[in-house]
Motif scaffolding. Structure first.
Motif, PDB file in Angstrom:
ATOM      1  N   ALA A 123       5.843  -6.055  -9.356  1.00 49.51           N
ATOM      2  CA  ALA A 123       6.485  -5.074  -8.484  1.00 49.51           C
ATOM      3  C   ALA A 123       5.647  -3.806  -8.372  1.00 49.51           C
ATOM      4  N   ARG A 124       4.869  -3.504  -9.405  1.00 45.48           N
ATOM      5  CA  ARG A 124       3.989  -2.339  -9.355  1.00 45.48           C
ATOM      6  C   ARG A 124       2.623  -2.677  -8.796  1.00 45.48           C
ATOM      7  N   LEU A 125       2.192  -3.912  -8.979  1.00 46.78           N
ATOM      8  CA  LEU A 125       0.847  -4.305  -8.569  1.00 46.78           C
ATOM      9  C   LEU A 125       0.751  -4.657  -7.086  1.00 46.78           C
ATOM     10  N   VAL A 126       1.880  -4.914  -6.460  1.00 44.84           N
ATOM     11  CA  VAL A 126       1.902  -5.245  -5.036  1.00 44.84           C
ATOM     12  C   VAL A 126       2.595  -4.102  -4.297  1.00 44.84           C
ATOM     13  N   VAL A 127       1.835  -3.435  -3.419  1.00 41.33           N
ATOM     14  CA  VAL A 127       2.301  -2.193  -2.799  1.00 41.33           C
ATOM     15  C   VAL A 127       2.377  -2.368  -1.288  1.00 41.33           C
ATOM     16  N   PRO A 128       3.531  -2.068  -0.672  1.00 36.90           N
ATOM     17  CA  PRO A 128       3.606  -2.139   0.796  1.00 36.90           C
ATOM     18  C   PRO A 128       2.985  -0.904   1.436  1.00 36.90           C
ATOM     19  N   LEU A 129       2.342  -1.107   2.584  1.00 39.12           N
ATOM     20  CA  LEU A 129       1.788  -0.001   3.352  1.00 39.12           C
ATOM     21  C   LEU A 129       2.407  -0.007   4.740  1.00 39.12           C
ATOM     22  N   PRO A 130       3.129   1.031   5.101  1.00 37.16           N
ATOM     23  CA  PRO A 130       3.678   1.105   6.458  1.00 37.16           C
ATOM     24  C   PRO A 130       2.635   1.571   7.463  1.00 37.16           C
ATOM     25  N   GLY A 131       2.798   1.132   8.686  1.00 36.09           N
ATOM     26  CA  GLY A 131       1.944   1.595   9.766  1.00 36.09           C
ATOM     27  C   GLY A 131       2.519   2.855  10.378  1.00 36.09           C
ATOM     28  N   PRO A 132       1.964   3.314  11.489  1.00 36.25           N
ATOM     29  CA  PRO A 132       2.438   4.554  12.114  1.00 36.25           C
ATOM     30  C   PRO A 132       3.872   4.476  12.626  1.00 36.25           C
ATOM     31  N   ASP A 133       4.372   3.249  12.850  1.00 39.76           N
ATOM     32  CA  ASP A 133       5.753   3.115  13.303  1.00 39.76           C
ATOM     33  C   ASP A 133       6.745   3.024  12.155  1.00 39.76           C
ATOM     34  N   GLY A 134       6.264   3.110  10.917  1.00 39.79           N
ATOM     35  CA  GLY A 134       7.142   3.047   9.758  1.00 39.79           C
ATOM     36  C   GLY A 134       7.406   1.649   9.250  1.00 39.79           C
ATOM     37  N   GLU A 135       7.014   0.628  10.016  1.00 38.42           N
ATOM     38  CA  GLU A 135       7.198  -0.753   9.573  1.00 38.42           C
ATOM     39  C   GLU A 135       6.029  -1.174   8.679  1.00 38.42           C
ATOM     40  N   ILE A 136       6.303  -2.099   7.759  1.00 39.56           N
ATOM     41  CA  ILE A 136       5.253  -2.553   6.855  1.00 39.56           C
ATOM     42  C   ILE A 136       4.163  -3.260   7.654  1.00 39.56           C
ATOM     43  N   ALA A 137       2.934  -2.742   7.533  1.00 42.50           N
ATOM     44  CA  ALA A 137       1.796  -3.321   8.247  1.00 42.50           C
ATOM     45  C   ALA A 137       0.899  -4.135   7.328  1.00 42.50           C
ATOM     46  N   ALA A 138       0.972  -3.862   6.025  1.00 41.09           N
ATOM     47  CA  ALA A 138       0.081  -4.552   5.086  1.00 41.09           C
ATOM     48  C   ALA A 138       0.681  -4.534   3.693  1.00 41.09           C
ATOM     49  N   ARG A 192      -0.595  18.338   4.777  1.00 41.87           N
ATOM     50  CA  ARG A 192      -1.210  18.134   6.092  1.00 41.87           C
ATOM     51  C   ARG A 192      -0.758  16.827   6.737  1.00 41.87           C
ATOM     52  N   LEU A 193      -0.535  15.791   5.917  1.00 44.81           N
ATOM     53  CA  LEU A 193      -0.161  14.475   6.426  1.00 44.81           C
ATOM     54  C   LEU A 193       1.026  13.957   5.605  1.00 44.81           C
ATOM     55  N   PRO A 194       2.230  14.403   5.922  1.00 42.84           N
ATOM     56  CA  PRO A 194       3.388  14.055   5.092  1.00 42.84           C
ATOM     57  C   PRO A 194       3.656  12.551   4.985  1.00 42.84           C
ATOM     58  N   ALA A 195       3.225  11.770   5.967  1.00 41.32           N
ATOM     59  CA  ALA A 195       3.467  10.330   5.930  1.00 41.32           C
ATOM     60  C   ALA A 195       2.331   9.549   5.272  1.00 41.32           C
ATOM     61  N   LEU A 196       1.250  10.217   4.882  1.00 43.92           N
ATOM     62  CA  LEU A 196       0.097   9.535   4.309  1.00 43.92           C
ATOM     63  C   LEU A 196       0.475   8.840   2.996  1.00 43.92           C
ATOM     64  N   ARG A 197       0.097   7.573   2.884  1.00 45.01           N
ATOM     65  CA  ARG A 197       0.279   6.832   1.635  1.00 45.01           C
ATOM     66  C   ARG A 197      -1.051   6.802   0.893  1.00 45.01           C
ATOM     67  N   VAL A 198      -1.008   7.072  -0.382  1.00 40.74           N
ATOM     68  CA  VAL A 198      -2.205   7.058  -1.221  1.00 40.74           C
ATOM     69  C   VAL A 198      -1.986   6.040  -2.335  1.00 40.74           C
ATOM     70  N   ILE A 199      -2.925   5.121  -2.486  1.00 39.28           N
ATOM     71  CA  ILE A 199      -2.883   4.168  -3.601  1.00 39.28           C
ATOM     72  C   ILE A 199      -4.123   4.409  -4.451  1.00 39.28           C
ATOM     73  N   VAL A 200      -3.904   4.594  -5.740  1.00 35.49           N
ATOM     74  CA  VAL A 200      -4.972   4.903  -6.680  1.00 35.49           C
ATOM     75  C   VAL A 200      -4.966   3.866  -7.792  1.00 35.49           C
ATOM     76  N   ILE A 201      -6.115   3.262  -8.066  1.00 35.60           N
ATOM     77  CA  ILE A 201      -6.231   2.379  -9.211  1.00 35.60           C
ATOM     78  C   ILE A 201      -7.178   3.008 -10.235  1.00 35.60           C
ATOM     79  N   GLY A 202      -6.958   2.675 -11.503  1.00 31.00           N
ATOM     80  CA  GLY A 202      -7.791   3.204 -12.559  1.00 31.00           C
ATOM     81  C   GLY A 202      -9.144   2.521 -12.592  1.00 31.00           C
ATOM     82  N   GLY A 203     -10.173   3.290 -12.976  1.00 28.07           N
ATOM     83  CA  GLY A 203     -11.510   2.752 -13.161  1.00 28.07           C
ATOM     84  C   GLY A 203     -11.892   2.744 -14.626  1.00 28.07           C
ATOM     85  N   ASN A 204     -13.085   2.289 -14.919  1.00 23.44           N
ATOM     86  CA  ASN A 204     -13.503   2.209 -16.314  1.00 23.44           C
ATOM     87  C   ASN A 204     -13.757   3.579 -16.939  1.00 23.44           C
TER      88      ASN A 204
END
Length: 289
Positions: free
Chosen positions: A121-136, A73-85
């Motif tokens: 490198a794994r713990l710091v994840v870039p998030l692109p905005g709607p324009d494809g540029e890194i927003a966060a 449904r949202l091919p550009a959606l980024r999902v970040i998942v962290i483990g819980g206890n």
């Protein structure tokens, strides 16, 4: 950039031996529709995907079916998942390579490099905005078990300093510093964690005991003022921490104990615009039972 924060799904949970499978299915359908309607660029899942370290086949299927449907449904959606206890870090990470093409980043356990240091490198994840540029940039720290913490930490000269607290502080400090080094002007700095912070309100019944109890709650000052937003999981009651709008537990989407029937279960929708204060809205999860 807009992201949705959620946590503590506990797929596979039963309440007094009653399956929650139908309730979880309805929640996930609602969540997918919400991601589409809100035009989210990302979803942050802050731990406890599953109820147990050895989830059922049905719980696994619900997880993977949701991720596949979200990508369709949202091919550009980024999902970040962290483990819980509650999660098995190894099981959560077993499909990490398969999920990467779906733009799903999984940090189940605290990763280490060949030298034994944090794999930043794994713990710091870039998030692109709607324009494809890194927003966060996201400092994605999973649930920290005692074995994850540094063997020797600086307690600031305080002989009474708790090594669990200081060890947790050291991990967050290092990961946030790495995210800060990658950040450029106009980009947001976001922290994710599955932890108990001082000032957080525990659920009456449903949370497992946290390390040694309240004395191991992490202080809120582990997140400096330059952190744009702090997305937390672990506490099942949705809440701001210490009255700060930008430090939040999303809470669980379902009541996980009878005492939680009065909770307002929700997700958070967060708009970030560079380093400015984020705009946060909460959406109540419809209760299907």
């Amino acid at each position: 950039m807009r992201f949705l924060q959620t946590s503590d799904w506990h797929l596979g949970h039963t309440l007094h031996d009653v399956s929650r499978e139908r309730e979880h299915a309805r929640f996930l359908a609602w969540l997918l529709a919400t991601l589409v309607a809100e035009r989210c660029d990302a979803m942050l899942m802050c731990g406890d995907v599953f109820e147990t370290a050895n989830p059922s086949a049905q719980a696994h299927q619900a997880w993977y079916d949701f991720l596949a449907a979200a990508h369709r449904r949202l091919p550009a959606l980024r999902v970040i998942v962290i483990g819980g206890n509650h999660d098995s870090a190894a099981r959560l990470e077993a499909t990490r390579s398969l999920l990467a093409p779906l733009h799903v980043t999984v940090v189940g356990a605290l990763p280490r490099d060949a030298a034994g240091g944090l794999d930043l490198a794994r713990l710091v994840v870039p998030l692109p905005g709607p324009d494809g540029e890194i927003a966060a940039w996201v400092a994605a720290v999973p649930f920290l078990r005692p074995a994850d913490l540094p063997a020797s930490v600086d307690a600031g000269g305080d002989p009474a300093g708790d090594p669990l607290i200081e060890g947790g502080r050291a991990v967050y400090r290092e990961v946030l510093a790495a995210a800060r080094a990658r950040r450029r002007p106009g980009q947001a700095l976001i922290a994710m964690g599955h932890a108990f912070l001082v000032g957080g309100a525990l659920s009456a019944l449903s949370e497992r005991r946290i390390l040694g109890g309240n004395q191991h709650a992490l202080p809120i000052d582990i997140f400096p003022d330059d952190v744009t937003y702090v997305a937390l999981g672990h506490l099942h009651k949705a809440q701001r921490v210490a009255g700060r709008e930008h430090v939040r537990y999303a809470g669980s989407p379902l009541p996980l104990a009878m005492a939680e029937i009065g909770y307002r279960h929700q997700v958070c929708v967060v708009d970030v615009d560079g380093e400015a204060a984020p705009a946060v809205r909460t959406l109540e999860v419809p209760r299907s039972r």
